[in-house]
Design an enzyme around this catalytic site. Structure first.
Site, PDB file in Angstrom:
ATOM      1  N   ILE A  98     -36.020 -57.850  51.704  1.00  0.00           N
ATOM      2  CA  ILE A  98     -35.979 -57.753  50.250  1.00  0.00           C
ATOM      3  C   ILE A  98     -34.693 -58.355  49.694  1.00  0.00           C
ATOM      4  CG2 ILE A  98     -35.043 -55.387  50.304  1.00  0.00           C
ATOM      5  CD1 ILE A  98     -37.326 -57.035  47.634  1.00  0.00           C
ATOM      6  N   ASP A 175     -40.411 -50.086  48.012  1.00  0.00           N
ATOM      7  CA  ASP A 175     -40.421 -48.770  48.660  1.00  0.00           C
ATOM      8  C   ASP A 175     -39.819 -48.836  50.048  1.00  0.00           C
ATOM      9  OD1 ASP A 175     -42.709 -48.776  50.956  1.00  0.00           O
ATOM     10  OD2 ASP A 175     -43.224 -50.156  49.334  1.00  0.00           O
ATOM     11  N   GLY A 317     -43.824 -54.226  52.523  1.00  0.00           N
ATOM     12  CA  GLY A 317     -43.303 -53.332  51.494  1.00  0.00           C
ATOM     13  C   GLY A 317     -41.916 -53.765  51.078  1.00  0.00           C
ATOM     14  N   GLU A 318     -41.073 -52.810  50.730  1.00  0.00           N
ATOM     15  CA  GLU A 318     -39.699 -53.031  50.272  1.00  0.00           C
ATOM     16  C   GLU A 318     -39.629 -53.663  48.881  1.00  0.00           C
ATOM     17  OE1 GLU A 318     -37.356 -55.285  53.035  1.00  0.00           O
ATOM     18  OE2 GLU A 318     -37.877 -54.023  54.756  1.00  0.00           O
ATOM     19  N   GLY A 319     -40.746 -54.211  48.389  1.00  0.00           N
ATOM     20  CA  GLY A 319     -40.727 -54.997  47.160  1.00  0.00           C
ATOM     21  C   GLY A 319     -40.763 -56.489  47.435  1.00  0.00           C
TER      22      GLY A 319
END
Length: 353
Positions: A98, A175, A317-319
């Site tokens: 991210i 997230d 995830g993580e954005g």
């Protein structure tokens, strides 16, 4: 009036005049009408969200909510829970995917500890809003109290408001939380009514036995708690996660402030279901970045009537997907703002008849 109730009442509708003006400009830019596909419709949506006929998105940020899950103790994840806190430190040190993608587009990464099961060292870039040392194991008891569920959403709202007050004009959701695909599958099954097996995937890479165990744990939890699909806080209380509630709040806060919000993968999709169950009026403000490999993501899109911008086979995830989506939002708005019209460029338009 609570912050949640006040925020929901502030969510209006898209600005039809701005959207109409943006579409009219798109139609006279030096290209065949519709030739840039989703980039054109995306720019029109963003005009409607912001109320600006030629929106400029110069200050993007991704809000990454991090929390742990008691249900992870049931062997539903390929990684141990301590990875959550370790990855938060990786975010803060700038070493995660991210961070790389955010640097690529010039986006700020805002990291929020909303429920990590560890005492993290203080850091100038870490927002400490810890509601607990992770949620409870929802296979045997509710994940959290209803008060905590509302607090989680309101923390997300406040984080969105603070970011926007600092000049952020484009938000994305991210997230981190070992076990959060289990909670997300439970939320998606509860709200959409889809069978658990249909909306539950392998998360970070569990094997067949782990997947069967994950499905059984979620089915057990739903049978135990009977979450009310019409009551988003009830669903969040019984089978959710602190970061899922926080991201739902980010979505609501962005919508209330008329700021575009790009939602990431499956966990952000579960958060969007919570947000739009609380406030259906938030749906037009959502921009779905990607289709995740997680099998339940399509159920989210169907329920919310959303079409993702791309499918790159991502599941991190993580954005990460949302940040790539923000770059497309910026590109779409630059096309709308910076391209010349046929008249300005002295280019002949389409021959009619």
């Amino acid at each position: 009036m609570s912050l949640l109730t006040d925020t929901i009442t502030r969510i209006g509708s898209l600005d039809s005049a701005a959207a109409t003006a943006a579409q009219a400009r798109q139609d006279v830019l030096t290209k065949p009408q519709g030739a840039l596909g989703r980039l054109e419709t995306l720019s029109v949506q963003i005009a409607g969200i912001t109320g600006q006929t030629r929106p400029r998105l110069n200050n993007p940020a991704v809000i990454v909510m991090a929390a742990d899950h008691g249900v992870a103790r049931r062997g539903v994840s390929a990684y141990p829970s301590e990875v959550t806190s370790q990855m938060v430190l990786n975010f803060l040190n700038g070493g995660a995917a991210i961070n790389v993608l955010a640097r690529h587009i010039g986006a700020r990464v805002i990291v929020v500890d909303i429920g990590v099961a560890a005492n993290l060292p203080s850091h100038s870039e870490l927002i400490d809003r810890k509601l607990g040392m992770g949620t409870a194991d929802f296979s045997v008891e509710p994940a959290m109290s209803r008060a905590q569920a509302q607090q989680a959403v309101e923390i997300g709202i406040a984080c969105a408001y603070d970011a926007i007050a600092s000049g952020v004009d484009l938000l994305a959701t991210g997230d981190m939380g070992i076990g959060n695909t289990t909670a997300s599958s439970a939320v998606v099954a509860a709200i959409t009514g889809r069978p658990v097996a249909e909306v539950t995937g392998r998360g970070a890479g569990i094997d067949d036995a782990g997947l069967a165990r994950k499905i059984a744990v979620i089915e057990q939890a739903l049978a135990l708690h009977h979450p009310d699909p019409r009551d988003a806080l009830d669903v969040l209380t019984k089978v959710g996660g602190f970061e899922i509630g926080g991201l739902a709040g980010v979505i609501l806060g962005a919508a209330a402030r008329r700021v575009p919000v790009v939602i990431d993968g499956f966990i952000s999709g579960a958060a969007a279901l919570i947000a739009c169950t609380l406030a259906p009026s938030a749906q037009p403000f959502l921009i779905a970045a990607l289709r995740s490999v997680e099998r339940g993501h399509d159920a989210v899109f169907a329920h919310l009537d959303l079409t993702p911008l791309f499918d790159l086979g991502m599941r991190l995830g993580e954005g990460t997907g949302a940040v790539l989506g923000m770059s497309l939002c910026q590109a779409a708005c630059k096309i709308l703002d910076e391209m010349a019209t046929f008249g300005e460029a002295g280019v002949s338009g389409k021959v009619e008849g």
